[in-house]
Design an enzyme around this catalytic site. Structure first.
Site, mmCIF file in Angstrom:
data_model
loop_
_atom_site.group_PDB
_atom_site.id
_atom_site.type_symbol
_atom_site.label_atom_id
_atom_site.label_comp_id
_atom_site.label_asym_id
_atom_site.label_seq_id
_atom_site.Cartn_x
_atom_site.Cartn_y
_atom_site.Cartn_z
ATOM 1 N N ASP A 1 0.857 -1.171 0.000
ATOM 2 C CA ASP A 1 0.000 0.000 0.000
ATOM 3 C C ASP A 1 0.902 1.232 0.000
ATOM 4 O O ASP A 1 1.649 1.481 0.958
ATOM 5 C CB ASP A 1 -0.943 0.040 1.190
ATOM 6 C CG ASP A 1 -2.022 1.109 0.956
ATOM 7 O OD1 ASP A 1 -1.962 1.775 -0.102
ATOM 8 O OD2 ASP A 1 -2.913 1.278 1.809
HETATM 9 C C1 BGC Z 1 -4.752 3.576 0.207
HETATM 10 C C2 BGC Z 1 -5.131 2.416 -0.698
HETATM 11 C C3 BGC Z 1 -5.130 2.874 -2.135
HETATM 12 C C4 BGC Z 1 -3.764 3.436 -2.455
HETATM 13 C C5 BGC Z 1 -3.608 3.875 -3.897
HETATM 14 C C6 BGC Z 1 -3.495 4.266 -0.247
HETATM 15 O O1 BGC Z 1 -3.269 5.434 0.462
HETATM 16 O O2 BGC Z 1 -4.590 3.087 1.519
HETATM 17 O O3 BGC Z 1 -6.386 1.921 -0.318
HETATM 18 O O4 BGC Z 1 -5.470 1.803 -2.968
HETATM 19 O O5 BGC Z 1 -3.529 4.554 -1.624
HETATM 20 O O6 BGC Z 1 -4.300 5.014 -4.159
#
Ligand code: BGC
Length: 761
Positions: free
Chosen positions: A287
């Site tokens: 993530d």
């Molecule tokens: C979030 C994810 C998301 C990713 C990409 C992160 O900050 O926790 O859920 O898919 O960003 O945008």
């Protein structure tokens, strides 16, 4: 000589170990293709496949982050996050396949969370429909639109079990229950992937956030998670496992630590559990920058945490470029094995192969005409309206004030009455905020009437510090020039002239979602002031709520005549809400998270354990609060209808169940009200005695039935040994002999009860 043979055979074995064996001819062909390609790749190019770069938009097209173009051309990037449209993705894809040495196509990922261009209700709302067909259809529509917009991969579904409404991301998931959460995870994976990634209207799904992200301490985003194994296995892991078994192409790690080890560097989680125990074959992305964030967790310096992530089982590094920076050095110094990099690279290439990108890297770059034919179609808009209708939950309806009489003088009051900006919620992908219409517009357009009145009544918020924070991220919250007192006076005057008040209140969309935890889950104070003043008028009040989490509504429950929870209902949200308000549709949504009476009860969830001292009001030393009851305001599974349902005659086919047998459960459901309606029939079990203590009840099945007024139907469920199983303290999946309570009803509180025995013989 012997030594050379030994070394050679060691490498052969190691190489063999990296090549998955398969009997499926299609898979064999894929493995051969990837083998051939990988033989040509340098270590740096393999590391490139493990790297995802983030790119943003400007008015004329994608703006590339520093050096992104060069990185793509040199094969140093395998994936890109943050852009869509066939033109924008084509531009970057051309760089990859024309200019990079091996011409490996890029994978384009995006957060398509509850719709792409047509936006459906936020996921917590969708889950309240309990309608798996509908949920699958919304994911399928999202995949179709996203694919027609150049995208290959969505970072969805989010399947984190959430029991703490302070956590803003409860809005993105399916609520608190592992069984329902698992069914929804499966439905969404099916919807996105349709079991066939070679079709050009399917995209890769991604189970996130692995794992336990929803159990952040105090509901504060990204916070610590510390949890026993039995709780993890029985209560939090099932939806991730269900997603893996449903064939999800990818997994995303979570930001939190688990029992002292951050998820992104957690070898037990990503290898022992995911790969070995669950035999998961897809690829794992971090993530965002969760690799370097492990430095803040205190797990080592940047290079050390990068090694930790790769060795734990991370295949792709989102954004941080840590693997790109340190990968080669780590392999050279022996801190990361070459075969680990090979395996990660292989998994990414396989995903590209399955999508058909090696055959045609531009297959998702469709023509403008085709994109138009597949995007924001009437069919999808109608699906969005159906989803909005099925998501709303009627929490209260005294004296049947709802549905509204369209001929009455109705006062629409409140900051959400004419505001459409929040309706598509957070993570709205390519959704356009301006396209959703306000509740006021939907209601007045519907009947083209001028007997409806309007007053703002109060600002959405008065706290200017909070408004500044929210507006920095696009909330566009404006303050009226009038004083709060003047606004209230105006609203009271309008209410007095009306027969009934519809008060549209709630949160701004950015008050839930990522990094949007709240320490108070009540309506903002100024909104409550308005409701109190309206109450003084003596007019019946229907409270329409737009928000992204369970709220504490004790005062509202006591003082409002009706309460309709509508979440952020999406592109066609207001039309759907108006359908329900005016009776064109009968509400059938049921809560998938418990609504507490107040924040002090949190975490509160229906499938809790008993204590040795269950509550007895009259006794001092029992498990309770001095100042609030133990039970919630609205329980899990709860939601009213304009009709009423009665359950009777719960019967079991036997009083004992043995392995290999099926216990049939039947119950009579009658629509005792005046109109047709849909009911969600829920079945719960309680294992009364076991080697580890078990929850007071657990959902084990549900079905929906649509009944005409006066109609009765026999509803049947089958119970087998599998439904009685749980992970014991050795983490074995077992059913233990003993007595079980069985409950059937329309929510987790009001249930008919029976019991049976399970014996192993
Ligand atoms: C979030 C994810 C998301 C990713 C990409 C992160 O900050 O926790 O859920 O898919 O960003 O945008």
């Amino acid at each position: 000589m012997n030594k050379i043979i030994f070394i050679a055979s060691f490498y052969l074995l190691a190489a063999y170990a990296c090549q998955p064996s398969s009997t499926d001819p299609k898979e064999k062909e894929m493995h051969r293709y990837v083998d051939r390609l990988m033989r040509k790749m340098t270590l740096e190019e393999k590391i490139g496949q493990m790297t995802q770069l983030v790119v943003g938009f400007d008015i004329t097209g994608p703006v590339l982050n520093e050096g992104v173009e060069e990185k793509i051309k040199s094969g140093a990037a395998g994936s890109v996050l943050g852009i869509y449209t066939p033109e924008a993705t084509r531009k970057l894809q051309e760089m990859a396949v024309n200019d990079s040495r091996l011409k490996i196509p890029l994978l384009f990922g995006y957060d398509v969370i509850h719709g792409h261009r047509t936006i459906f209700p936020i996921n917590l709302g969708l889950s309240a429909s309990w309608d798996m067909t509908l949920i699958e259809q919304t994911a399928q529509a999202a995949a179709d639109e996203a694919a027609a917009d150049g995208l290959h991969w969505t970072f969805s579904p989010m399947v984190d079990i959430a029991r703490d409404p302070r956590w803003g991301r409860v809005s993105e998931g399916a609520g608190e229950d592992p069984y329902l959460g698992s069914r929804i995870a499966e439905a969404m994976v099916r919807g996105y992937e349709q079991d066939d990634l070679s079709r050009n209207n399917t995209i890769l799904s991604c189970i996130k956030h692995f794992a336990l992200y929803g159990a952040a301490e105090a509901g504060r985003d990204y916070n610590t998670v510390d949890m026993s194994d039995v709780r993890m296995y029985n209560e939090y892991l099932p939806p991730y496992k269900a997603g893996a078994e449903a064939g999800a192409a990818s997994f995303m790690t979570s930001f939190n630590e688990i029992n002292g080890v951050p998820a992104t560097g957690n070898r037990w989680l990503l290898t022992d559990l995911l790969r070995k125990e669950w035999e998961y074959k897809g690829f794992v992305v971090t993530d965002y920058a969760s690799i370097p964030e492990m430095v803040n967790h205190g797990s080592g310096n940047e290079q050390e945490v990068t090694a930790m992530a790769i060795n734990a089982g991370v295949d792709m590094d989102m954004v941080s470029e840590a693997i790109s920076r340190y990968g080669t050095e780590l392999v050279k110094s022996g801190k990361v094995a070459k075969k680990t990099i090979d395996m990660a690279c292989r998994r990414v290439l396989e995903a590209k192969y399955k999508l058909g990108l090696f055959e045609d890297p531009f297959r998702y770059c469709v023509s403008e005409k085709e994109k138009h034919q597949r995007t924001f179609t009437l069919r999808y808009q109608l699906l969005a309206r159906e989803a909005a209708i099925k998501s709303v939950v009627l929490l209260k309806n005294d004296n049947q004030v709802l549905p509204l009489n369209a001929e009455a003088k109705i006062a629409f009051i409140g900051p959400q009455a004419k505001r459409a900006h929040d309706l598509i919620g957070s993570w709205s992908a390519a959704g356009l905020r301006d396209e959703a219409i306000s509740l006021w517009e939907a209601a007045t357009k519907r009947y083209e009437k001028n007997n409806y009145l309007y007053a703002l009544g109060c600002n959405l918020l008065e706290d200017t510090g909070l408004i500044d924070k929210l507006n920095r991220f696009g909330s566009k919250i404006q303050q009226s020039e009038k004083t709060p007192q003047a606004l209230i006076q105006e609203a009271v005057a309008v209410a007095r002239k009306s027969d009934i008040v519809v008060a549209a209140m709630g949160e701004a969309f950015s008050m839930s979602g990522e990094a949007a935890s709240r320490s108070s889950i009540e309506l903002p104070e100024n909104q409550k002031e308005l409701l109190k003043a309206l109450k003084q008028t003596g007019k019946p009040i229907v409270l329409v709520l737009m928000n992204g989490r369970p709220l504490a509504l004790s005062w509202e429950d006591e003082n409002m005549d009706a309460i309709l929870e509508t979440w952020f209902a999406g592109t066609a949200g207001s039309q759907g809400i108006a359908d329900v308000l005016f009776g064109g549709a009968n509400p059938s949504g049921k809560l998938t998270m418990t609504y507490p009476r107040n924040i002090g009860q949190v975490p509160i969830y229906y499938n809790h354990k008993n204590t040795g001292r269950p509550i007895r009001e009259e006794e001092k030393y029992t498990s309770k609060y001095l100042d609030t009851p133990n039970d919630p305001l609205y329980p899990f599974g709860y939601g009213l209808s304009y009709t009423s349902f009665q359950y009777s005659d719960l019967q079991l086919s036997a009083d004992c169940l043995a392995p290999g047998q099926t216990l049939s459960v039947s119950v009579t459901l009658e629509n005792t009200g005046k109109r047709e309606g849909t009911e969600t029939i829920q079945l719960y079990l309680h294992d009364k005695t076991a080697s580890i203590t078990r929850p007071v009840k657990e959902l084990k099945g549900f079905q929906q039935a649509r009944l005409a007024s006066g109609e009765s139907k026999t509803i049947r469920f089958d119970i087998t040994e599998e439904d009685l199983k749980f992970y014991n303290s050795d983490l074995q999946w077992v059913a233990e002999p003993g007595e079980f309570d069985l409950f059937v009803g329309g929510n987790s509180r009001d249930l008919l009860q029976a019991s049976f025995k399970y014996s192993a013989k």
